[in-house]
Write a protein that holds these residues in place. Structure first.
Motif, PDB file in Angstrom:
ATOM      1  N   LYS A  45     -23.888  -5.210 -40.585  1.00  0.00           N
ATOM      2  CA  LYS A  45     -23.266  -6.394 -40.005  1.00  0.00           C
ATOM      3  C   LYS A  45     -22.204  -6.991 -40.934  1.00  0.00           C
ATOM      4  O   LYS A  45     -22.226  -6.790 -42.147  1.00  0.00           O
TER       5      LYS A  45
ATOM      6  N   GLU B  83     -13.837  -6.582 -36.040  1.00  0.00           N
ATOM      7  CA  GLU B  83     -14.433  -6.071 -34.796  1.00  0.00           C
ATOM      8  C   GLU B  83     -14.085  -4.598 -34.606  1.00  0.00           C
ATOM      9  O   GLU B  83     -14.949  -3.788 -34.209  1.00  0.00           O
TER      10      GLU B  83
ATOM     11  N   TYR C 228     -20.694   0.715 -33.921  1.00  0.00           N
ATOM     12  CA  TYR C 228     -21.559  -0.446 -33.698  1.00  0.00           C
ATOM     13  C   TYR C 228     -20.951  -1.364 -32.645  1.00  0.00           C
ATOM     14  O   TYR C 228     -19.740  -1.360 -32.411  1.00  0.00           O
ATOM     15  N   ASP C 229     -21.802  -2.146 -32.017  1.00  0.00           N
ATOM     16  CA  ASP C 229     -21.346  -3.134 -31.044  1.00  0.00           C
ATOM     17  C   ASP C 229     -20.650  -4.275 -31.781  1.00  0.00           C
ATOM     18  O   ASP C 229     -21.222  -4.878 -32.696  1.00  0.00           O
ATOM     19  N   ASP C 230     -19.424  -4.587 -31.395  1.00  0.00           N
ATOM     20  CA  ASP C 230     -18.653  -5.566 -32.159  1.00  0.00           C
ATOM     21  C   ASP C 230     -19.105  -7.002 -31.931  1.00  0.00           C
ATOM     22  O   ASP C 230     -18.675  -7.916 -32.654  1.00  0.00           O
ATOM     23  N   LYS C 231     -19.937  -7.237 -30.949  1.00  0.00           N
ATOM     24  CA  LYS C 231     -20.496  -8.575 -30.748  1.00  0.00           C
ATOM     25  C   LYS C 231     -21.815  -8.711 -31.499  1.00  0.00           C
ATOM     26  O   LYS C 231     -22.052  -9.705 -32.191  1.00  0.00           O
ATOM     27  N   GLU C 232     -22.665  -7.710 -31.391  1.00  0.00           N
ATOM     28  CA  GLU C 232     -23.959  -7.767 -32.063  1.00  0.00           C
ATOM     29  C   GLU C 232     -23.821  -7.635 -33.573  1.00  0.00           C
ATOM     30  O   GLU C 232     -24.593  -8.213 -34.341  1.00  0.00           O
ATOM     31  N   GLY C 233     -22.786  -6.902 -34.006  1.00  0.00           N
ATOM     32  CA  GLY C 233     -22.629  -6.640 -35.434  1.00  0.00           C
ATOM     33  C   GLY C 233     -21.852  -7.701 -36.185  1.00  0.00           C
ATOM     34  O   GLY C 233     -21.790  -7.658 -37.418  1.00  0.00           O
TER      35      GLY C 233
ATOM     36  N   ILE D 165     -21.365 -11.577 -37.315  1.00  0.00           N
ATOM     37  CA  ILE D 165     -22.063 -12.853 -37.485  1.00  0.00           C
ATOM     38  C   ILE D 165     -21.046 -13.917 -37.869  1.00  0.00           C
ATOM     39  O   ILE D 165     -20.306 -13.752 -38.845  1.00  0.00           O
TER      40      ILE D 165
ATOM     41  N   TYR E 252     -30.467 -12.808 -42.300  1.00  0.00           N
ATOM     42  CA  TYR E 252     -29.915 -11.485 -41.991  1.00  0.00           C
ATOM     43  C   TYR E 252     -29.479 -10.702 -43.231  1.00  0.00           C
ATOM     44  O   TYR E 252     -28.857  -9.648 -43.098  1.00  0.00           O
TER      45      TYR E 252
ATOM     46  N   GLU F 229     -29.348  -7.038 -43.533  1.00  0.00           N
ATOM     47  CA  GLU F 229     -28.622  -6.359 -42.457  1.00  0.00           C
ATOM     48  C   GLU F 229     -27.111  -6.479 -42.633  1.00  0.00           C
ATOM     49  O   GLU F 229     -26.344  -5.851 -41.906  1.00  0.00           O
TER      50      GLU F 229
END
Length: 424
Positions: A127, A143, A151-156, A158, A181, A184
């Motif tokens: 992340k 992103e 990786y998902d650019d929204k989930e990854g 923060i 986090y 992570e």
């Protein structure tokens, strides 16, 4: 300086006592329609042109015309090593060692090159943390790196956000993010000075916090370089990038600076994109040798430098060297505090300064939030001879730059703003 007074006479007195006031004459000041100098408060977007810039560029055009390719080695400033002419002054401005700094490429390109080396995601730690209202290009870049690595650019991603009803970020909220986090997070990438609020972050505090949790830490210092004492080496940051066309006055779209901490200088294991300008200078033109990495920030170069753009940077950096960064920061604090004082003296409930009031937590920019305002307010300021910067939804960004702005500029700006706000 804290004992400010209202009135034009006091502003003129401050200018008479300003040891840096003569530097204003070294810049081209845009003219208003009445033929008088504009009040230019937009150096946080594009710095003004030093008067010497044209001669610096003309020298390289002259060598190109008269020497052709021989300008690489026989020019007044040989092109092969031209970027080295910028290193010491640039390092001094950002608080780094020469081995840690290079000028190359443009801002977001360099951010990607840094993330190639310093964003090393794993299945568990992937992340990225950025500030909630980061400059859009930073957000887009990180992103895209997340997507590039699968990786998902929204989930990854923060976001370190301000609290409801507040504009400024709190370090304790970043601490909570890392406590939750930390194992992570692969990278913390924050703007050293937030473009919208003007908040100057404690780079060392953020770096130490990130490193404590095993994160790599980098900064986008586009709004900090030439504006505040970044002290990049002592911050301990792994990397930083910045542009040179804002406070560093090198012209629209000009080159970017890169900082890589010296602890990474000789690490050949760091993944990177390479090119022939990151290869050993002594064997570069043998052409057939295996890649031999240059140590330090120079080892991230790809191509030979664009000389005309570098000439413009050199012109500005020479002005900075003459003025002295510490002197400029001291004047900046006085100019900005005077600006804040005059705005507060308006006693207008419709305006609010969202930039920190602590002089150590801001540079020269003040972000003025105006209740129920829209872009028409900025257009009225422009018609009144004030060049500032409007940011949606309701903020005017104004940057009194110590190299070319005067205390009289600030006085006149506030007087014209007052007239506009009082219009029915």
């Amino acid at each position: 300086m804290t004992n400010f007074k209202t009135g034009l006479d006091f502003a003129l007195e401050l200018d008479r006592n300003d040891k840096l006031s003569h530097f204003r004459n070294q810049f081209h000041i845009p003219k208003h329609t009445d033929g008088k100098d504009c009040i230019y408060l937009c150096g946080n977007s594009l710095g003004l042109q030093p008067r010497v810039t044209q001669s610096y560029i003309n020298q390289e055009l002259k060598d190109w015309a008269e020497l052709g390719v021989e300008g690489h080695v026989h020019g007044k400033n040989p092109w092969l090593s031209y970027h080295e002419l910028l290193t010491d002054n640039m390092a001094s401005i950002v608080g780094a060692k020469p081995i840690e700094v290079v000028v190359m490429n443009t801002l977001t390109t360099n951010l990607h090159l840094m993330m190639v080396s310093f964003y090393k995601p794993t299945k568990k730690r992937y992340k990225i943390v950025i500030e909630g209202d980061a400059f859009p290009s930073d957000k887009y870049a990180v992103e895209s790196q997340l997507r590039h690595h699968g990786y998902d650019d929204k989930e990854g991603l923060i976001s370190w956000n301000s609290r409801e009803g507040e504009e400024l970020l709190r370090y304790e909220d970043l601490e909570k993010i890392l406590e939750r986090y930390g194992d992570e997070i692969a990278l913390i990438m924050v703007g050293g000075v937030n473009y919208y609020t003007g908040q100057f972050f404690d780079l060392k505090r953020i770096t130490e916090l990130g490193h404590m949790h095993g994160c790599v830490v980098g900064f986008d210092c586009a709004h900090g370089a030439g504006n505040v004492n970044l002290d990049l080496h002592n911050s301990g940051a792994d990397f930083a990038i910045w542009c040179s066309y804002k406070y560093l006055n090198s012209g629209p779209g000009s080159l970017s600076g890169v900082f890589v901490h010296e602890r990474h200088a000789y690490n050949k294991e760091l993944n990177r994109f390479t090119g022939w300008w990151s290869h050993n200078k002594e064997t570069r033109f043998k052409m057939r040798d295996d890649f031999d990495m240059l140590p330090g920030a120079e080892g991230w170069q790809l191509s030979n430098p664009p000389i005309l753009s570098m000439a413009a940077i050199k012109a500005s950096l020479d002005v900075f060297a003459e003025a002295g960064m510490d002197n400029l920061v001291a004047k900046s604090k006085d100019l900005t505090a005077y600006f804040e004082f005059l705005l507060n003296e308006l006693n207008n409930d419709n305006i609010k300064i969202i930039t920190p009031s602590n002089e150590n937590e801001r540079g020269c920019q003040l972000s003025i939030q105006v209740k129920n305002a829209d872009r028409n307010l900025n257009q009225k300021l422009t018609k009144a001879g004030i060049i500032s910067d409007w940011r949606e939804p309701d903020v005017i960004r104004c940057a009194p730059v110590p190299l070319y702005n005067s205390f009289e500029d600030i006085y006149n700006m506030v007087e014209r703003l007052k007239l506009i706000l009082n219009e029915k």
